[in-house]
Write an enzyme that holds these catalytic residues in place. Sequence first.
Site, mmCIF file in Angstrom:
data_model
loop_
_atom_site.group_PDB
_atom_site.id
_atom_site.type_symbol
_atom_site.label_atom_id
_atom_site.label_comp_id
_atom_site.label_asym_id
_atom_site.label_seq_id
_atom_site.Cartn_x
_atom_site.Cartn_y
_atom_site.Cartn_z
ATOM 1 C CB ALA A 9 -14.781 1.512 -7.778
ATOM 2 C CB ALA A 10 -10.707 5.299 -8.266
ATOM 3 N N GLY A 11 -10.035 3.673 -5.405
ATOM 4 C CA GLY A 11 -9.055 3.579 -4.334
ATOM 5 C C GLY A 11 -8.540 2.165 -4.127
ATOM 6 C CB THR A 12 -5.988 0.869 -1.751
ATOM 7 O OG1 THR A 12 -4.992 1.811 -2.143
ATOM 8 C CG2 THR A 12 -5.319 -0.466 -1.472
ATOM 9 C CG ASP A 34 -13.292 6.958 -6.894
ATOM 10 O OD1 ASP A 34 -13.011 6.096 -6.046
ATOM 11 O OD2 ASP A 34 -12.838 8.117 -6.853
ATOM 12 C CG ASN A 92 -14.135 9.188 5.838
ATOM 13 O OD1 ASN A 92 -13.806 9.791 4.817
ATOM 14 N ND2 ASN A 92 -13.409 8.206 6.345
ATOM 15 N NE ARG A 147 -4.283 -6.091 10.828
ATOM 16 C CZ ARG A 147 -5.301 -5.289 10.509
ATOM 17 N NH1 ARG A 147 -6.042 -4.739 11.454
ATOM 18 N NH2 ARG A 147 -5.558 -5.011 9.248
ATOM 19 C CG HIS A 170 -12.442 -1.838 12.262
ATOM 20 N ND1 HIS A 170 -11.620 -2.930 12.171
ATOM 21 C CD2 HIS A 170 -12.116 -1.023 11.217
ATOM 22 C CE1 HIS A 170 -10.837 -2.803 11.120
ATOM 23 N NE2 HIS A 170 -11.111 -1.647 10.524
#
Length: 303
Positions: A9-12, A34, A92, A147, A170
């Site tokens: 939750a701290a990331g962009t 996070d 990841n 997009r 993706h």
Amino acid sequence: MSKISIIGAAGTLGSSCAMTISLEGYADELCLIDVNENFLDNHLMDLENAFPDKNIYRGTYEDLKGSSIIVITAGVPNRNEETSREAYLMDNINIFNKIGSNIARYASDAIIVTASNPVDLLNYYLYKKMGFQKNQLIGYTLNDSYRFGWAINKTLNTNKDVYSPVIGEHGDTQVPVFSKVKRNDERIEFTTEQKSQIYQEIKTWFVRFNSLNIPRTTGWTTGVGIRKIIDALSQKEGTVMTASTVLDGEYGAKEISIGVPVVINQDGIQRIMEWDLVADEQKAFDKSVQKLKKIVQEHPTTF
């Protein structure tokens, strides 16, 4: 639903999702997790001011207990030199091993929405290694459809809301489904030149975005899309959208997760819709399937 948790939750991505979810009354609790606690607390203090009537707090994995929905945005930081999402796979996977194990321990029945990349492979990893059910696992791919719509409007010099679905990986082999594009429920026909220009806009976007050399990813777009998925998960009636899901014979494919049209409701993925694709779209989708299957087969100990 009473509780939504965001891991990363701290990331962009995570902070954008926290904002868009907080704008609506989707949950009684919003648990933010996070490893970067100071950065997370910075967002948390801001969110507490913006939404003093909501229960938003920093949690640990144990606080996942009682979560109806868990949104995963955690991952290694964006490396602008990378031009493919696959470059983040093994880094990841190591992160998802810990995340998946803790979700299985504390909130095994939660719906899991994964927005980390490469999303198709990470979604499949959670299915294969952690024992979650297919309907629980939603791989976030809506940015591709947003997009596609942007590229259509840019090419046609318009500013209209269009239904512009993208299926497949993706990534590089994504499949814009021109045969399903609509505006106000009416089909839009494209010339060969227009299709070529739209493809070019989509194909070069990720490289151009990273070439800016800014250490952030597509937070606002993802926040908007996650809000759409959370809204669908709050309803008894099903909502049609595209997402990465584990296939078991649909579209002639299995043992992968890939973007397809699905119906989502409060129980997760209710069903997969099998569209009749035109020949070139089917060929492109088959190519996308084979690419993902090849990656899975190249990592037998991972998957």
